[in-house]
Design an enzyme around this catalytic site. Sequence first.
Site, PDB file in Angstrom:
ATOM      1  N   SER A  76     -15.004  -1.325  22.842  1.00 23.26           N
ATOM      2  CA  SER A  76     -14.365  -0.046  23.667  1.00 23.26           C
ATOM      3  C   SER A  76     -14.085   1.168  22.597  1.00 23.26           C
ATOM      4  O   SER A  76     -15.121   1.594  22.018  1.00 23.26           O
ATOM      5  CB  SER A  76     -13.185  -0.525  24.517  1.00 23.26           C
ATOM      6  OG  SER A  76     -12.971   0.574  25.495  1.00 23.26           O
ATOM      7  N   ASP A 253     -21.675  -2.862  32.666  1.00 27.02           N
ATOM      8  CA  ASP A 253     -20.274  -2.254  32.031  1.00 27.02           C
ATOM      9  C   ASP A 253     -20.420  -0.810  32.011  1.00 27.02           C
ATOM     10  O   ASP A 253     -21.111  -0.027  30.908  1.00 27.02           O
ATOM     11  CB  ASP A 253     -20.382  -2.740  30.586  1.00 27.02           C
ATOM     12  CG  ASP A 253     -19.199  -2.038  30.043  1.00 27.02           C
ATOM     13  OD1 ASP A 253     -18.197  -1.707  30.504  1.00 27.02           O
ATOM     14  OD2 ASP A 253     -19.091  -2.207  28.728  1.00 27.02           O
ATOM     15  N   HIS A 280     -16.964  -5.620  30.013  1.00 32.83           N
ATOM     16  CA  HIS A 280     -16.625  -4.827  28.903  1.00 32.83           C
ATOM     17  C   HIS A 280     -16.300  -5.313  27.514  1.00 32.83           C
ATOM     18  O   HIS A 280     -16.778  -4.855  26.434  1.00 32.83           O
ATOM     19  CB  HIS A 280     -15.455  -4.151  29.425  1.00 32.83           C
ATOM     20  CG  HIS A 280     -15.442  -2.670  28.462  1.00 32.83           C
ATOM     21  ND1 HIS A 280     -16.376  -1.901  28.092  1.00 32.83           N
ATOM     22  CD2 HIS A 280     -14.230  -2.264  27.751  1.00 32.83           C
ATOM     23  CE1 HIS A 280     -15.783  -0.852  27.391  1.00 32.83           C
ATOM     24  NE2 HIS A 280     -14.497  -1.084  27.315  1.00 32.83           N
TER      25      HIS A 280
END
Length: 568
Positions: A76, A253, A280
């Site tokens: 991320s 995602d 994710h």
Amino acid sequence: AFKQDDPEFQPYYPYASYLWARGYVFVVADARGSGASFGTRGGELGSAEVEDIGEIIDWVAEQDWCDGRVATIGTSYTASTTVCSLASASSALKLGVCRAPDFDAYRHLFAPGGVINISFVEVWGAATAAQDANDAKALLEGGYWKVPDVGIENVLGVRPVEDDRDGALLTAAVAEHKTNFNCTSMGDKLAFIDTALLLDSQSDSCSASDSALSKQDAQTDSTAVVNFSPYLCYQDKIEQGNIPLVIRCGWHDAGTQLGALSLFNTCSNPMRVILGPWNHIGDSRVDPFQPGDGTQSEAIPIDYRLGLIANSLDATFKKVPHLLSDIPTDDQFGIVEYYTLGENQWKNTRAWPLPETKVQRLYLSEGHQLRRAVPEQKIACDIYQVDPSTSTGLNNRWYCQLEHPVFFDDRQEEDKKLLVYDTPPLEDDVEITGHPVVRLFVRSDACDGQFFVYLETVDPDGRVRLLTEGQLRALHRKVSDKTPPFKMFGPYHSLKQKDAQPLIPGEVAEIAFDLFPISVLLKKGQGIRLAIAGADKDTFAPTAGCEKPEITVERNSVYASYIDLPII
């Protein structure tokens, strides 16, 4: 930090212990203006932060427990810092390995198609505010992060540096974070990519802006996304080092898979992109054909997830072949590995889109059918009253970025609120791999609006499964003749204020855009469905004053609306 002394309760312990067993030292640092670090954050991925990464890499390389070779890893936000680390100019950096970076956060997360992802803006803003205040209780009770098994009461928040015995330094550092940038301040400036950029460029979000601006010419839109994209911010430095990069993303995602494929086709660095059935953070399987009722996800063991990271490291540092394929170690880059849903098979390619792709065009036709034949009627259309209550729920691809599980509910009931078109049951298996593109000719009684298109499959028993989707705000419908700032796979919409085109009520307008990429095998007997909506109430902000327009979709020989499917 946690009250328990047992290292098992520390969030990074599983990473450190697993990688240590494989021969790697795991190093974590609080970014400038966050955690126990002093300073402020004028924006995300600022130039000072990128320079700090380079300093950390050089420091690590000089330690007696390091042989001088360093890799960066992350998921991320830290996946985006991994991409930025390639611009650090450190000779010690040999590889970047990351999961789900945001290649273009505006287009693929904050406002895909110019439709504001208000759910993410609000939750991310609240979560970062709680982090900046070191308010662990607010962070966990607000549902922004998962509550650990040890319970909220045992979470202490940021760990102070070792010689900060009384916590005075941590208190002083946290006090400096009060003025940090927060995405909720962007407000309605998110409506256009250049107004959002203008707000962000007042901060220290990207020192490379000036160099990027200087490269712009009359035929290239190279500036609009610069402060939302770590790659475009630091493109020259990233490519100059030619450091290899491994990226993993999930098909469902947000838009991370689209960003990874754009990066693969745009960046000159050796690259390996792996697209699979993951959420994710990679701790659960995401598959519309998952067994069960579709409302539960299958957990992925942490050893498997960490193994994927270690395998990539081993392939570079130990010359051990990657375990997801039989590709030789010396030829492991310049490749896309992808998982075909429904077939449950891993495949690989040196070129994306696949060279063998054949486009199959399906036209919207009478009787709410999708047909290969071109419409012959000169006048034919369907009228749809937008239902503002329509939704893809709280377990969709967008909430995935907020650590929600991704479920695929049966959409039979929800589709009753939508305008749908179906093929007959398939006579043979069909593989769709690539980027579907939809082109609609519409009339509206409003001057703006939102168009959501869902590609679905209908089982023989009537169950409806969502495969992929896309969206576009009508105001952004102009297809630009400029060269996009990076490789795109459908009609290019600049999303800039100068290119805004309000709808003229009653007049035909063309709405064309690509859906997020997918690889899926549909079986004989299943049907293909195209579903059209004008809202997704739990994720995207409605367009003020145009929440419930009446839409007329043309489907005739003059204005033939259709979807192009990439068939293998």
